[in-house]
Design an enzyme around this catalytic site. Sequence first.
Site, short mmCIF file in Angstrom:
data_model
loop_
_atom_site.label_atom_id
_atom_site.label_comp_id
_atom_site.label_asym_id
_atom_site.label_seq_id
_atom_site.Cartn_x
_atom_site.Cartn_y
_atom_site.Cartn_z
N HIS A 43 -3.78 -15.13 -27.23
CA HIS A 43 -4.63 -15.42 -28.39
C HIS A 43 -6.02 -15.82 -27.87
CE1 HIS A 43 -4.68 -17.18 -32.70
NE2 HIS A 43 -5.92 -17.08 -32.28
N GLU A 70 -3.40 -11.74 -30.47
CA GLU A 70 -3.60 -12.45 -31.74
C GLU A 70 -5.06 -12.88 -31.86
OE1 GLU A 70 0.61 -14.83 -32.10
OE2 GLU A 70 -1.14 -15.93 -31.42
N HIS A 190 4.86 -20.25 -34.08
CA HIS A 190 4.08 -21.50 -34.03
C HIS A 190 5.04 -22.69 -34.04
CE1 HIS A 190 0.07 -23.38 -34.05
NE2 HIS A 190 0.80 -24.43 -34.37
C1 LIG Z 1 -1.09 -17.66 -34.14
C2 LIG Z 1 -0.37 -18.82 -33.70
O1 LIG Z 1 0.57 -19.16 -34.28
C3 LIG Z 1 -0.71 -19.72 -32.63
O2 LIG Z 1 0.41 -20.42 -32.33
C4 LIG Z 1 -1.44 -19.39 -31.43
O3 LIG Z 1 -1.15 -18.22 -30.80
C5 LIG Z 1 -1.43 -20.55 -30.47
O4 LIG Z 1 -2.70 -20.71 -30.09
P1 LIG Z 1 -3.11 -21.90 -29.12
O5 LIG Z 1 -2.36 -21.67 -27.86
O6 LIG Z 1 -4.59 -21.72 -28.96
O7 LIG Z 1 -2.74 -23.19 -29.78
N1 LIG Z 2 2.18 -16.58 -32.74
C1 LIG Z 2 2.62 -17.82 -32.28
C2 LIG Z 2 2.50 -17.93 -30.83
O1 LIG Z 2 2.12 -16.97 -30.17
C3 LIG Z 2 2.87 -19.13 -30.11
O2 LIG Z 2 2.71 -20.30 -30.82
P1 LIG Z 2 3.11 -21.69 -30.08
O3 LIG Z 2 4.52 -21.51 -29.60
O4 LIG Z 2 2.16 -21.84 -28.93
O5 LIG Z 2 2.97 -22.72 -31.15
#
Ligand SMILES: CC(=O)[C@@H](O)[C@H](O)COP(=O)(O)O
Ligand SMILES: NCC(=O)COP(=O)(O)O
Length: 237
Positions: A43, A70, A190
Site C-alpha cells: 500500500h 492498494e 485490516h
Molecule cells: C487497506 C487497508 O486495509 C490497510 O490495512 C492498509 O493496507 C494498511 O496500511 P498501513 O500499513 O499503512 O497501515
Molecule cells: N488490505 C488490508 C491489508 O493489506 C492489511 O491490513 P493490516 O493487516 O495491516 O491491518
Amino acid sequence: MTKLSVNINKIATLRNARGGNIPNVVEAAKKIESFGGQGITVHPRPDERHITYQDVRDLSSNVKTEFNIEGNPVAKFINLVLEAKPAQVTLVPDAEDAITSNAGWNTIKNKEFLQEVIQEFKNNGIRTSIFVDPDEKMMDGAAETGTDRIELYTEAFAVKYAEGDKTGVEPYKRCATMAHQLGLGVNAGHDLSLDNIKYFKDNVPYLDEVSIGHALIAEALYMGLENTIEKYLELLK
Ligand SMILES: CC(=O)[C@@H](O)[C@H](O)COP(=O)(O)O
Ligand SMILES: NCC(=O)COP(=O)(O)O
C-alpha cells in the site's frame, strides 16, 4: 479455500527506520512466497513512509504469486499501477495524512469516479477490488461501479472480537452473501490476526482472499515468518 496475501508494508517500515536496504522487501516477498504465501500486498502511501514507488516497480518484476497494490487512485497512483501491472488493484479512499486506512468508499456518492478508474484498470487487464465498510447499501453501489471484487474493511469486526463481542461478524456475513449474489468476489482485510481469523473465516461465506500485514509481521517477531504463515494457511483452509 481463502487465499492469504501478505501485506509487507511493515517490512518497509523497518527498513526505512535505518535507511539502507535491510530488510530487503523483494527478498522478504520471495521468502513469503516460498513459505506458502499466496499473494503479496503493498500500500504505497503518498509520503512513501513505508513502501516506496520504486519498491512497487521492483516487486512487480519479482512477485510470482498474486501481486495486489492498494491505494487511493490519484493520478500518480494510477500511473504507477498501470506501469506495474499487478494481478489486482485495491482502491482505498485514504486521506493523505491518514495514519492507516480508516474508512471504505461511499460507493453511491463516488459511483461515476469509481466507474471511470475501474474501467481503466480493467482495460489494462488488472482485476479491481474496492475497499468498503460492511454496509449493504454500499454493496449495491459497488456492483454498479463495475468492480470485480470488494474488500470488506474488517477493523470494526476486529475491535469487537477483541472485546469478546462476536456479533461484530454479522454485517460481514450479510454483505459477503449480498456481494456474492451481485456477482462480486469477496476480499477482506485490516486488523485481521491469528486471534480472529478463524472465527472470521468460519462465519463469513464466499471469502476469496484476505490481506494481512500489521498483526502478521508482529506475530512473526515471536514465531518467525515461516511458522506464522503456516498457521494462517492452516486456519484459512
Ligand atoms: C487497506 C487497508 O486495509 C490497510 O490495512 C492498509 O493496507 C494498511 O496500511 P498501513 O500499513 O499503512 O497501515
Ligand atoms: N488490505 C488490508 C491489508 O493489506 C492489511 O491490513 P493490516 O493487516 O495491516 O491491518
